[in-house]
Design a protein around this motif. Structure first.
Motif, PDB file in Angstrom:
ATOM      1  N   TYR A 103       0.885  -1.162   0.000  1.00 20.37           N
ATOM      2  CA  TYR A 103       0.000   0.000   0.000  1.00 20.37           C
ATOM      3  C   TYR A 103       0.919   1.207   0.000  1.00 20.37           C
ATOM      4  O   TYR A 103       1.809   1.310   0.838  1.00 20.37           O
ATOM      5  CB  TYR A 103      -0.884   0.000   1.252  1.00 20.37           C
ATOM      6  N   VAL A 105       1.328   5.570  -0.405  1.00 17.81           N
ATOM      7  CA  VAL A 105       0.667   6.875  -0.300  1.00 17.81           C
ATOM      8  C   VAL A 105       1.609   7.952  -0.838  1.00 17.81           C
ATOM      9  O   VAL A 105       2.785   7.992  -0.457  1.00 17.81           O
ATOM     10  CB  VAL A 105       0.291   7.194   1.168  1.00 17.81           C
ATOM     11  N   LYS A 109      -0.260  14.345  -6.635  1.00 12.35           N
ATOM     12  CA  LYS A 109      -1.147  13.580  -7.508  1.00 12.35           C
ATOM     13  C   LYS A 109      -0.483  13.226  -8.841  1.00 12.35           C
ATOM     14  O   LYS A 109      -0.638  12.106  -9.345  1.00 12.35           O
ATOM     15  CB  LYS A 109      -2.452  14.365  -7.743  1.00 12.35           C
ATOM     16  N   GLU A 116       1.357   4.967 -11.017  1.00 13.77           N
ATOM     17  CA  GLU A 116       0.289   3.990 -11.271  1.00 13.77           C
ATOM     18  C   GLU A 116       0.370   3.447 -12.692  1.00 13.77           C
ATOM     19  O   GLU A 116       0.194   2.237 -12.919  1.00 13.77           O
ATOM     20  CB  GLU A 116      -1.078   4.627 -11.028  1.00 13.77           C
ATOM     21  N   THR A 129      -2.719   2.041  -4.305  1.00 13.19           N
ATOM     22  CA  THR A 129      -2.211   3.406  -4.196  1.00 13.19           C
ATOM     23  C   THR A 129      -3.250   4.347  -3.609  1.00 13.19           C
ATOM     24  O   THR A 129      -4.453   4.116  -3.709  1.00 13.19           O
ATOM     25  CB  THR A 129      -1.796   3.936  -5.581  1.00 13.19           C
ATOM     26  N   ARG A 130      -2.730   5.409  -3.023  1.00 13.61           N
ATOM     27  CA  ARG A 130      -3.603   6.449  -2.464  1.00 13.61           C
ATOM     28  C   ARG A 130      -2.906   7.795  -2.572  1.00 13.61           C
ATOM     29  O   ARG A 130      -1.710   7.909  -2.279  1.00 13.61           O
ATOM     30  CB  ARG A 130      -3.915   6.152  -1.003  1.00 13.61           C
ATOM     31  N   HIS A 131      -3.686   8.799  -2.955  1.00 12.42           N
ATOM     32  CA  HIS A 131      -3.202  10.173  -2.957  1.00 12.42           C
ATOM     33  C   HIS A 131      -3.566  10.783  -1.614  1.00 12.42           C
ATOM     34  O   HIS A 131      -4.725  10.725  -1.200  1.00 12.42           O
ATOM     35  CB  HIS A 131      -3.865  10.968  -4.096  1.00 12.42           C
ATOM     36  N   GLY A 132      -2.584  11.337  -0.907  1.00 11.13           N
ATOM     37  CA  GLY A 132      -2.884  11.959   0.367  1.00 11.13           C
ATOM     38  C   GLY A 132      -1.644  12.209   1.203  1.00 11.13           C
ATOM     39  O   GLY A 132      -0.517  12.069   0.740  1.00 11.13           O
ATOM     40  N   TRP A 138      -2.559   4.861   6.290  1.00 13.70           N
ATOM     41  CA  TRP A 138      -3.718   4.314   5.591  1.00 13.70           C
ATOM     42  C   TRP A 138      -4.476   3.474   6.609  1.00 13.70           C
ATOM     43  O   TRP A 138      -4.466   2.247   6.574  1.00 13.70           O
ATOM     44  CB  TRP A 138      -3.269   3.472   4.412  1.00 13.70           C
ATOM     45  N   GLU A 140      -7.438   2.606   7.206  1.00 12.65           N
ATOM     46  CA  GLU A 140      -8.452   1.623   6.808  1.00 12.65           C
ATOM     47  C   GLU A 140      -7.832   0.278   6.451  1.00 12.65           C
ATOM     48  O   GLU A 140      -8.521  -0.745   6.486  1.00 12.65           O
ATOM     49  CB  GLU A 140      -9.265   2.126   5.597  1.00 12.65           C
ATOM     50  N   GLN A 141      -6.567   0.255   6.101  1.00 13.42           N
ATOM     51  CA  GLN A 141      -5.891  -0.991   5.724  1.00 13.42           C
ATOM     52  C   GLN A 141      -4.980  -1.533   6.823  1.00 13.42           C
ATOM     53  O   GLN A 141      -4.413  -2.606   6.677  1.00 13.42           O
ATOM     54  CB  GLN A 141      -5.084  -0.787   4.437  1.00 13.42           C
TER      55      GLN A 141
END
Length: 167
Positions: A103, A105, A109, A116, A129-132, A138, A140-141
């Motif tokens: 995972y 981050v 962007k 990606e 992937t996550r933008h932030g 993360w 939630e994971q």
């Protein structure tokens, strides 16, 4: 890595001489073609052991640092890894060959979008992937077996530490 590329082979041998001795780390780095993650104008330096500029005033890390950090992380094949600072995606791609899930981050962007595209092109299906803001991780994971922070922090990342599995 293009398997017939002498420069890539020399880089791997150089990393071994410098202390990156974990066979899984070296094998993962051999699988990832670093030239896919550098700007066109630096392609002639893709296999040099040096950091190179990417967009957003960031860099793709020096291969020795990637190898050393990955080795220190002691990633197992069933591990869930959180990476903070996707950048070009190179470190994430290396981790993807070693961990069950990665995972990652990224705060920029445009960098995340490019990473990606590269990871999709490589067929890396175990990367999310996550933008932030990487400083918040993360949640939630979580929990994660390992967390790699590829950026400097002015203070202890307490929010990230809370997302590690015990032990």
């Amino acid at each position: 890595m293009t398997l017939g590329d002498d420069r890539a082979g020399r880089l791997i041998l150089s990393l071994r001489r410098q202390g990156v001795t974990d066979a899984r780390v070296l094998a993962a780095m051999e699988q990832v073609d670093r030239s896919l993650f550098v700007h066109e104008r630096f392609l002639d330096q893709a296999w040099e052991d040096q950091a190179l500029p990417i967009d957003c005033a960031q860099t793709i890390s020096q291969p020795f640092i990637v190898g050393l950090m990955t080795q220190a992380l002691q990633v197992g094949p069933r591990h869930r890894v959180l990476e903070i600072g996707t950048g070009s995606g190179y470190q994430c791609a290396v981790l993807s060959y070693m961990a069950r899930f990665v995972y990652t981050v990224e705060r920029y962007k445009s960098l995340l979008t490019e990473a990606e595209i590269k990871m999709k092109r490589l067929g890396l299906e175990n990367v999310f992937t996550r933008h932030g803001d990487g400083g918040v991780g993360w949640i939630e994971q979580a929990p994660f077996d390992r967390i790699m922070v590829t950026a400097a922090s002015p203070h202890e990342p307490t929010e990230l530490l809370k997302q590690l599995k015990p032990g």
